[in-house]
Enzyme design. Structure first.
Site, PDB file in Angstrom:
ATOM      1  N   ARG A  88      14.639  -1.408 -22.139  1.00 39.60           N
ATOM      2  CA  ARG A  88      15.905  -1.695 -21.478  1.00 39.60           C
ATOM      3  C   ARG A  88      16.531  -2.889 -22.168  1.00 39.60           C
ATOM      4  NH1 ARG A  88      15.056  -1.640 -15.140  1.00 39.60           N
ATOM      5  NH2 ARG A  88      13.826  -3.421 -15.751  1.00 39.60           N
ATOM      6  N   LYS A 100      -3.779   0.313 -19.259  1.00 40.89           N
ATOM      7  CA  LYS A 100      -4.269   0.048 -17.912  1.00 40.89           C
ATOM      8  C   LYS A 100      -3.169  -0.640 -17.119  1.00 40.89           C
ATOM      9  CE  LYS A 100      -6.302  -4.507 -17.426  1.00 40.89           C
ATOM     10  NZ  LYS A 100      -7.449  -5.370 -17.324  1.00 40.89           N
ATOM     11  N   ASP A 144      -8.590   1.436 -23.487  1.00 37.90           N
ATOM     12  CA  ASP A 144      -9.372   0.346 -22.903  1.00 37.90           C
ATOM     13  C   ASP A 144      -9.715  -0.526 -24.101  1.00 37.90           C
ATOM     14  OD1 ASP A 144     -11.421  -1.365 -22.090  1.00 37.90           O
ATOM     15  OD2 ASP A 144     -11.878  -0.054 -20.413  1.00 37.90           O
ATOM     16  N   HIS A 145      -9.038  -1.665 -24.216  1.00 44.71           N
ATOM     17  CA  HIS A 145      -9.150  -2.382 -25.493  1.00 44.71           C
ATOM     18  C   HIS A 145     -10.564  -2.907 -25.747  1.00 44.71           C
ATOM     19  CE1 HIS A 145      -8.166  -5.748 -22.819  1.00 44.71           C
ATOM     20  NE2 HIS A 145      -8.819  -6.492 -23.672  1.00 44.71           N
ATOM     21  N   LYS A 190     -13.279  -3.263 -29.681  1.00 46.00           N
ATOM     22  CA  LYS A 190     -13.902  -4.466 -30.234  1.00 46.00           C
ATOM     23  C   LYS A 190     -14.990  -4.093 -31.232  1.00 46.00           C
ATOM     24  CE  LYS A 190     -12.953  -7.460 -26.301  1.00 46.00           C
ATOM     25  NZ  LYS A 190     -12.250  -8.587 -26.919  1.00 46.00           N
ATOM     26  N   GLU A 221     -13.946 -15.464 -17.575  1.00 45.07           N
ATOM     27  CA  GLU A 221     -12.692 -16.015 -18.080  1.00 45.07           C
ATOM     28  C   GLU A 221     -12.512 -17.427 -17.537  1.00 45.07           C
ATOM     29  OE1 GLU A 221      -9.441 -12.711 -18.383  1.00 45.07           O
ATOM     30  OE2 GLU A 221     -10.482 -12.433 -16.479  1.00 45.07           O
ATOM     31  N   ASP A 272      -9.475  -4.489 -11.545  1.00 46.32           N
ATOM     32  CA  ASP A 272      -8.874  -4.978 -12.786  1.00 46.32           C
ATOM     33  C   ASP A 272      -9.875  -4.995 -13.950  1.00 46.32           C
ATOM     34  OD1 ASP A 272      -6.520  -6.090 -14.054  1.00 46.32           O
ATOM     35  OD2 ASP A 272      -7.635  -7.982 -14.196  1.00 46.32           O
ATOM     36  N   HIS A 276     -13.265  -1.907 -17.850  1.00 46.99           N
ATOM     37  CA  HIS A 276     -13.943  -2.543 -18.987  1.00 46.99           C
ATOM     38  C   HIS A 276     -15.467  -2.608 -18.822  1.00 46.99           C
ATOM     39  CE1 HIS A 276      -9.922  -3.464 -20.044  1.00 46.99           C
ATOM     40  NE2 HIS A 276      -9.782  -4.507 -19.256  1.00 46.99           N
ATOM     41  N   LYS A 278     -12.666 -15.119 -12.795  1.00 45.11           N
ATOM     42  CA  LYS A 278     -11.673 -16.019 -13.381  1.00 45.11           C
ATOM     43  C   LYS A 278     -12.020 -17.459 -13.032  1.00 45.11           C
ATOM     44  CE  LYS A 278      -8.090 -12.635 -13.648  1.00 45.11           C
ATOM     45  NZ  LYS A 278      -8.127 -12.510 -15.114  1.00 45.11           N
TER      46      LYS A 278
END
Ligand code: NAD
Length: 480
Positions: free
Chosen positions: A46, A143, A172-173, A177, A211, A230, A235, A328
């Site tokens: 957009r 995702k 799924d990154h 890896k 994280e 999440d 993952h 986290k």
């Protein structure tokens, strides 16, 4: 080796994911010589802008997120010439004919849906209606793929209206890896590990994705999902599958994904006492910096941390628990899979102080690599004393300074899309099976009205998570 020529349309090409990952990743592949000279990338989003404005937006993104390669001014100039922009409305008709005219007939066509999942159906339908997608075209989706089984099924059904499964690349990154792929090489290209890779010899497995960041910035979105949706459903589940699966008969997309799916089907339901959920507190006395403050929801029951004990009911793994945890605002940013082997059946050295189990540690970040800890004799004349030494199988240094030149997961995966290789992408039935396992766990704590336990930022998570392993006579590995 360059891939075939392509036109890659990035829907949402001006968005955060495109600027941080997709476009810098493509640029790095360009610098590495993997993009054919006439390949093109078309941003579609957009907002009105011409090619030049899009190119300067991408230049800035590459300068910020492209790493060392961004300093190669000539390459950057050539790369930017490969870019085009079309203003498009996923929900309306504007821009679609322009895109139809722009895209070339005789090259690989790939469409990256880097937009909210609520737009996937609109994009799929218009790609079809304007005859932009062909039976050979590929679409890439991000995702979150649903928030439960029902919504994931609906998304799969929406995409299936216009695309067959072999055209759909669910990213799924974690699967992109280097170390994750190397895990398959280590397991299936060596005779050493596989005979030990079972409940007879493996005491337990730990999968940690820690994280240091909180949810600030995307708090409202995160508050509707939580760590289980999440991180674990996608993952951590994928990592678990790669460790637990049987050898596929060939390194082929469906052979690999069939084996992963069998693992998901073999997962036992998780008992409430085998789950610990946490939520980070603020630093001081007030709520400032706490999860609830970040999520702007003072009474939130969403977890920013979850630890769980997972059992796999099959011959290979019965009796060997997999402990998963992710959260986290933890002590360090660290992702690791640890295969903790059993004790020797009898120690000929007597009660030896320094004795430790063998551990195969697979680090996803930082410093991607693998280490096998083994016991040896402490060097020197001090008698027969044991000590633990790491057998380091890190490859980061071999690939470049501090591993900086290891391709990022996104760049590797995008090139796989162009090559038409789905091995490292999730199949629709895998995603649904993962939700089918996750849904009752979430429904369980919702029904019980469980509140997550508080934990201090910078810690290793809630106290109760330590108990989850202590109870079984085990310990979490340190997060560092
Ligand atoms: P964003 O809000 O930064 O960007 C959204 C993009 O979509 C913009 O380019 C916008 O112009 C475009 N867009 C919005 N409505 C549109 C419409 N009607 N027609 C055409 N284009 C439209 O979002 P993002 O963070 O880049 O995320 C994109 C997708 O990737 C989301 O599904 C998100 O969940 C997922 N994802 C993002 C990240 C991340 O790190 N940002 C990580 C994993 C997954």
């Amino acid at each position: 080796i360059p891939v075939d020529s392509f036109d890659l349309v990035v829907f949402g090409g001006t968005g955060d994911l495109a600027r941080r990952k997709i476009l810098p990743g493509l640029y790095r592949r360009f610098v590495a010589g993997q993009m054919p000279e006439d390949a093109r990338i078309i941003g579609a989003a957009r907002g009105d802008m011409d090619d030049e404005a899009f190119r300067s937006l991408v230049r800035e993104a590459i300068e910020e997120f492209g790493g060392k390669a961004a300093q190669e001014a000539e390459a950057l100039g050539l790369f930017l010439e490969r870019l085009h922009y079309v203003a498009i409305d996923a929900k309306g008709e504007s821009g679609w004919s322009v895109l139809a005219d722009l895209i070339r007939p005789d090259v690989v066509r790939a469409f990256y849906f880097s937009v909210a999942p609520s737009l996937f159906g609109d994009l799929a339908e218009r790609l079809h209606h304007y005859e932009i997608a062909t039976p050979e075209s590929r679409i890439v989706v991000e995702k979150p793929f649903g928030r439960d089984l029902e919504s994931a099924r609906a998304l799969n059904a929406t995409l299936a209206l216009h695309f067959t499964e072999h055209q759909i690349y669910r990213i799924d990154h974690y699967l992109g890896k280097e170390t994750v792929q190397n895990l398959m090489a280590v397991r299936f290209a060596n005779i050493l590990f596989e005979p030990l890779w079972n409940a007879r010899h493996v005491d337990h497995v730990q999968i940690t994705v820690a994280e240091t960041v909180g949810v600030g910035g995307r708090g409202a979105y995160y508050d509707r999902s939580g760590a289980m949706r999440d991180m674990v459903q996608n993952h951590l589940m994928q990592l678990l599958c790669l460790i637990a699966m049987e050898a596929p008969y060939r390194f082929d997309p469906d052979a690999v994904r069939d084996e992963k799916l069998k693992v998901i089907h073999a997962l036992e339901p998780v008992r409430p006492e085998d789950i610990v959920r946490g939520q980070y507190r603020g630093m001081g006395k007030g709520t400032e910096g706490s999860y609830c403050a970040d999520a702007e929801n003072p009474d939130s029951r969403t977890e920013s941390y979850v630890a769980l004990k997972v059992d796999i009911a099959n011959w290979r793994w019965k009796g060997t628990p997999f402990y998963l945890r992710t959260g986290k605002k933890l002590r360090a940013r660290a992702s690791e899979i640890a295969i903790v082997f059993k004790e020797v059946p009898h120690s000929i050295f007597g009660e030896e102080e320094g004795w430790r189990e063998n551990v195969l540690s697979i680090r996803l970040q930082p410093n991607e690599g693998m280490t096998l800890s083994v016991m040896i004799k402490e060097p020197g004349p001090g008698g027969m004393r044991l000590t633990e030494v790491p057998l380091d199988m890190s490859f980061a240094e071999a690939l470049g300074e501090n591993g900086e030149d290891i391709p990022d997961a996104y760049e590797r995966l995008i090139m796989d899309v162009i090559r038409g290789n789905q091995t490292l992408f999730m199949r629709g039935d895998e995603v649904e099976a993962a939700w089918a396992w996750t849904d009752p766990i979430i429904a369980g704590w919702d029904a019980r009205g469980d509140r997550p336990k508080g934990y201090d930022p910078g810690s290793s998570g809630p106290e109760d998570a330590l108990m989850l392993l202590h109870r079984d006579g085990r310990r979490w590995r340190e997060i560092r």
